[in-house]
Scaffold this active site. Structure first.
Site, PDB file in Angstrom:
ATOM      1  N   ASN A  11      60.683  95.018  20.422  1.00 31.24           N
ATOM      2  CA  ASN A  11      59.520  95.707  20.270  1.00 31.24           C
ATOM      3  C   ASN A  11      59.093  96.351  21.711  1.00 31.24           C
ATOM      4  O   ASN A  11      58.910  95.742  22.857  1.00 31.24           O
ATOM      5  CB  ASN A  11      58.135  94.730  19.983  1.00 31.24           C
ATOM      6  CG  ASN A  11      57.055  95.373  19.971  1.00 31.24           C
ATOM      7  OD1 ASN A  11      56.882  96.693  20.233  1.00 31.24           O
ATOM      8  ND2 ASN A  11      55.868  94.663  20.038  1.00 31.24           N
ATOM      9  N   LYS A  13      57.049  98.277  22.438  1.00 23.37           N
ATOM     10  CA  LYS A  13      55.583  98.912  22.564  1.00 23.37           C
ATOM     11  C   LYS A  13      55.557 100.242  22.847  1.00 23.37           C
ATOM     12  O   LYS A  13      56.170 101.106  22.684  1.00 23.37           O
ATOM     13  CB  LYS A  13      54.986  97.914  23.412  1.00 23.37           C
ATOM     14  CG  LYS A  13      55.332  96.345  22.822  1.00 23.37           C
ATOM     15  CD  LYS A  13      54.449  95.357  23.845  1.00 23.37           C
ATOM     16  CE  LYS A  13      55.102  93.934  23.731  1.00 23.37           C
ATOM     17  NZ  LYS A  13      54.038  92.978  23.931  1.00 23.37           N
ATOM     18  N   HIS A  97      50.710  93.136  14.330  1.00 25.62           N
ATOM     19  CA  HIS A  97      50.956  92.602  15.824  1.00 25.62           C
ATOM     20  C   HIS A  97      49.529  92.511  16.552  1.00 25.62           C
ATOM     21  O   HIS A  97      48.882  93.163  16.148  1.00 25.62           O
ATOM     22  CB  HIS A  97      51.706  93.697  16.654  1.00 25.62           C
ATOM     23  CG  HIS A  97      52.054  93.258  17.944  1.00 25.62           C
ATOM     24  ND1 HIS A  97      51.204  92.920  19.035  1.00 25.62           N
ATOM     25  CD2 HIS A  97      53.494  92.763  18.531  1.00 25.62           C
ATOM     26  CE1 HIS A  97      52.046  92.488  20.080  1.00 25.62           C
ATOM     27  NE2 HIS A  97      53.222  92.202  19.813  1.00 25.62           N
ATOM     28  N   GLU A  99      48.454  92.938  19.115  1.00 27.79           N
ATOM     29  CA  GLU A  99      47.761  94.042  20.007  1.00 27.79           C
ATOM     30  C   GLU A  99      47.168  94.993  19.342  1.00 27.79           C
ATOM     31  O   GLU A  99      46.246  95.835  19.739  1.00 27.79           O
ATOM     32  CB  GLU A  99      48.913  94.642  20.915  1.00 27.79           C
ATOM     33  CG  GLU A  99      49.400  93.860  22.284  1.00 27.79           C
ATOM     34  CD  GLU A  99      50.781  93.883  22.739  1.00 27.79           C
ATOM     35  OE1 GLU A  99      51.383  94.846  22.235  1.00 27.79           O
ATOM     36  OE2 GLU A  99      51.058  92.952  23.516  1.00 27.79           O
ATOM     37  N   GLU A 167      53.680  84.641  16.721  1.00 25.50           N
ATOM     38  CA  GLU A 167      53.560  85.095  18.181  1.00 25.50           C
ATOM     39  C   GLU A 167      52.232  84.554  18.633  1.00 25.50           C
ATOM     40  O   GLU A 167      50.985  85.429  18.447  1.00 25.50           O
ATOM     41  CB  GLU A 167      53.555  86.757  18.237  1.00 25.50           C
ATOM     42  CG  GLU A 167      54.962  87.154  17.913  1.00 25.50           C
ATOM     43  CD  GLU A 167      55.147  88.684  18.598  1.00 25.50           C
ATOM     44  OE1 GLU A 167      56.236  88.743  19.027  1.00 25.50           O
ATOM     45  OE2 GLU A 167      54.218  89.282  18.466  1.00 25.50           O
ATOM     46  N   GLY A 173      53.757  88.426  26.855  1.00 30.48           N
ATOM     47  CA  GLY A 173      53.721  88.901  27.969  1.00 30.48           C
ATOM     48  C   GLY A 173      53.364  87.893  29.273  1.00 30.48           C
ATOM     49  O   GLY A 173      52.960  88.596  30.321  1.00 30.48           O
ATOM     50  N   SER A 212      57.016  85.879  25.158  1.00 34.98           N
ATOM     51  CA  SER A 212      57.660  85.456  26.437  1.00 34.98           C
ATOM     52  C   SER A 212      59.156  84.974  26.320  1.00 34.98           C
ATOM     53  O   SER A 212      59.600  84.379  26.947  1.00 34.98           O
ATOM     54  CB  SER A 212      56.880  84.391  27.296  1.00 34.98           C
ATOM     55  OG  SER A 212      55.753  85.308  27.502  1.00 34.98           O
TER      56      SER A 212
END
Ligand code: PEP
Length: 259
Positions: A11, A13, A97, A99, A167, A173, A212
Site C-alpha cells: 500500500n 498510500k 483502511h 486511515e 491491521e 507506521g 509495521s
C-alpha cells in the site's frame, strides 16, 4: 473446496510519482526471475494506477486501488469508482483502511457498500479491520474486529474473490506489532466470523496481517498461525525491502514449470 493462496500486497498510500514506477518494475522483474509462493500486489496512488498497470502488464504483480466510491458514476467530485479502477487496470482494491475510517469518517456500512461496488466491478476487495490502541489496551481487539467484519461485508456472491487484512491501528507506521499470540487470536476470530458469514467459502479468503511489517520481522509474522500474507505500507515503497518480505513467504513455482 477452494483454499486460500498467500498474498503480499503493498500500500503506497499518498506516496509515489512517475519516477517511483521503476521500483514497481524492479519487483515485477525480480518475481519473474524468482517466483514467489504468494500472490503479489501493489496499490499505488490513483494517479499512477494506469501507468503502473501498463508497465506491469502480463507480469506477476497485480495492481490495485486504495479506495473507491460506492456508486459507479455521478456527481461525486474528486471520487473514483470501482469501475474506473478496473478500467485503469486494477485487479484489487483496499477498502476500509483505518486511515480512511478515522480520517474520512468511513463507517462499516460505508465500507460494505464499497465492497459491494468493488465486487460488482470485478475487483478483489481487501477489507481492513483493526482496533485502536485504547481498544487494544482494554482487551477489546477480538470484539472490535468481529463487529467490523460483520458490518463491513455485504452479501458476497459465490465465486467472488475477497481478502481481509487485520491491521491494528496502533501498529501502522509505528514500528510496533502485537505479540504472535495476539495476532493468532485475532486471525482465528476473523476466520470464525467469516465462516459464520460465508460458510465453506470462508476457507478461500486470505487473512493478511498489516502493521509495521518489514524485512526483519516478515518471516516471523508470516509463520504465525492463521496469517495468510501481509499488507505492507512503508516497506513496500522500495523494491529491495518489498522483495525481502515477499521472499519471506517462501519460494514459488515458475509459471513455465507448472503442470
Ligand atoms: C498500512 O498502512 O496498510 C500499513 C500496514 O502501513 P505500515 O506497513 O507502514 O505500518
Amino acid at each position: 473446496m477452494k483454499q486460500c493462496v498467500k498474498m503480499i500486497v503493498g500500500n503506497w498510500k499518498m506516496n509515489g510519482l512517475a519516477s517511483g514506477l521503476s521500483e514497481a518494475r524492479a519487483v515485477s522483474e525480480a518475481l519473474t526471475a524468482e517466483p514467489a509462493a504468494a500472490t503479489v500486489g501493489l496499490c499505488p496512488p490513483t494517479t499512477l494506477l494506469d501507468r503502473m498497470a501498463r508497465a506491469l502488464d502480463g507480469g506477476p504483480v497485480q495492481v490495485g486501488g486504495q479506495d473507491c466510491h460506492a456508486e459507479a458514476s455521478g456527481a461525486f467530485t474528486g471520487s473514483v469508482s470501482a469501475a474506473m479502477l478496473a478500467d485503469a487496470g486494477a485487479r484489487l482494491v483496499i477498502l476500509g483502511h483505518s486511515e480512511r475510517r478515522a480520517g474520512c469518517g468511513e463507517t462499516d456500512a460505508d465500507v460494505a457498500a464499497k465492497v459491494g461496488a468493488a465486487l460488482q466491478a470485478g475487483l478483489e476487495p481487501i477489507v481492513c479491520v483493526g482496533e485502536t490502541l485504547a481498544e487494544h489496551e482494554a482487551g477489546e481487539a477480538v470484539a472490535v474486529v468481529t463487529r467490523q467484519i460483520e458490518g463491513s461485508l455485504p452479501e458476497i456472491p459465490a465465486g467472488k474473490d475477497l481478502a481481509v487484512a487485520y491491521e491494528p491501528v496502533w501498529a501502522i507506521g509505528s514500528g510496533l506489532t502485537p505479540t504472535s499470540d495476539q495476532i493468532a487470536e485475532v486471525h482465528a476470530a476473523i476466520r470464525a466470523a467469516l465462516s459464520r458469514r460465508l460458510g465453506e467459502a470462508a476457507t478461500a479468503v486470505p487473512i493478511l496481517y498489516g502493521g509495521s511489517v518489514n524485512p526483519a520481522n516478515a518471516a516471523d509474522l508470516l509463520t504465525i498461525d492463521g496469517v495468510d500474507g501481509a499488507l505492507v505500507g512503508g516497506a513496500s515503497l522500495k523494491a529491495e525491502d518489498f522483495m525481502a518480505i515477499i521472499r519471506a513467504a517462501g519460494p514459488g513455482v515458475a509459471a513455465d514449470a507448472q503442470g
